[in-house]
Enzyme design. Sequence first.
Site, PDB file in Angstrom:
ATOM      1  N   SER A 261      11.153 -21.475 -15.876  1.00  0.00           N
ATOM      2  CA  SER A 261      12.754 -21.123 -15.805  1.00  0.00           C
ATOM      3  C   SER A 261      13.713 -22.067 -15.218  1.00  0.00           C
ATOM      4  O   SER A 261      13.452 -22.558 -14.799  1.00  0.00           O
ATOM      5  CB  SER A 261      12.457 -19.723 -15.585  1.00  0.00           C
ATOM      6  N   GLY A 262      14.974 -22.674 -16.102  1.00  0.00           N
ATOM      7  CA  GLY A 262      15.545 -23.617 -15.786  1.00  0.00           C
ATOM      8  C   GLY A 262      15.781 -24.742 -15.840  1.00  0.00           C
ATOM      9  O   GLY A 262      16.205 -25.279 -15.797  1.00  0.00           O
TER      10      GLY A 262
END
Length: 452
Positions: A402-403
């Site tokens: 994520s990110g």
Amino acid sequence: LKSILRCCTLRCGIRNSASPRQKSFLVTSQWYPEVLMDRGRTGLEPWKIAVIVVSAIAGAALIIGLITFFLCRDQDRYYNASFLITNVDYKSQYERQTTEEFRDLSQEIETMVSEVFKGSFLSKRYIKCHVVSLSPDPAGVLASVVLVFKFASSDSKTTSWGRVHRVLRRRLTTSSNSLNVDLSTLSVAELNKEKGDDLLNNCCGIRKQQFSFTGVERIIGGQRARDGEWPWQASIQLDGTHRCGASVISNTWLVTAAHCFRGVRNPRRWTASFGILLRPPKQRKRVRKIIVHEKYCDFVLDHEYDVAVVELDPPIEFTSDVHSVCLPEATHVFPENTSCFVTGWGAMKNDGYSVNQLRQAEVKIISTEVCNKRHVYGGAITPGMLCAGYLEGQVDACQGDSGGPLVTVNSRGIWYLVGIVSWGDECGKRNKPGVYTRVTYYRNWIASKTGI
Ligand code: 4AZ
């Protein structure tokens, strides 16, 4: 060898001319071993002479070999060339490297310069040309390029510079290109390696080498990344433990997902690390500020506005292994089926652990229309999101990715940030591709917070 022989003769001399007292001293002295007495009588034994001669020859050969190696070794040499293009009118879009106008003109210039060198006696020495700026001029557009060559260390700097300058001067106007170059404006300056690397590393989205992809490419069970392959990849860490991926967009700013900071927004607990290994990293920086999208809400599970920017202090030192990716223009459209790469230290299976070495996976953009079908995400994909992966599953991002970045390369070899790993129904499941925050949708928001 000569001095050993002389030393031996000298000692023999002393022995022969020594007084009886001296002789008895020589014979009885514990400081003068028996072996030297023997050598005195017979001279050096042939095998010892042979060993000494062979060692001397081997030593000389080694020294000559090393000298030749260092003189003939190739080394990268950098040049900054600039020249005026007279048949192109300057446009404001040339100010930013990420516009289509900049890309198209730069590509034309790079092709022209490559043809010039590839058709010359420097073809084997030429490595690349990269446009670093396009500036306005009353008579057209002033182009500044960095040229990279491999010259032998023994080639003097003046000779190499002269060759590069000569080829450009002779062939730049004769090349079969649609660009008109005013040769009277041509200037070529040698750059030291540090300055050349600096100029290139300050351009977004470039990689030092070309990497080819082999084997299965996926984060789940996939392929490990090599040094410098994804130089914009960062790890965002809470109290020193990897939490999320992020992308470097300048030496002080990262872009990531808002949900990474769920519950903990105190910048002092966060750090960012760079390089393909979490431990040991190439660089580590403190987080100064975290700006989460104002409309993002931790408690609403629609994954909307999943974007945040992070300011670092002190700034990153840009190198060929750590530097920024390009942000696309807000108006840019990445068509369906575009090949992209997602990278991260996330789990290799659903609910698995993060890994220490960065992984990569090739995924394709899936249209929102297909992704919103009932058997896929049934309408959950909004205009600020983008799907990428395969409907058959298997290749995907996962927890801990994520990110992190979803990137694609353009025709000039420049890498752009297309998406930010955001969510998905588990990992690698059939009909459940990865869902990403659409960067073009939030491009103006990112600019408003970072100035980039
Ligand atoms: C996560 O929880 C996550 N398969 C990230 C990506 C995906 C699923 C979950 C996409 O961080």
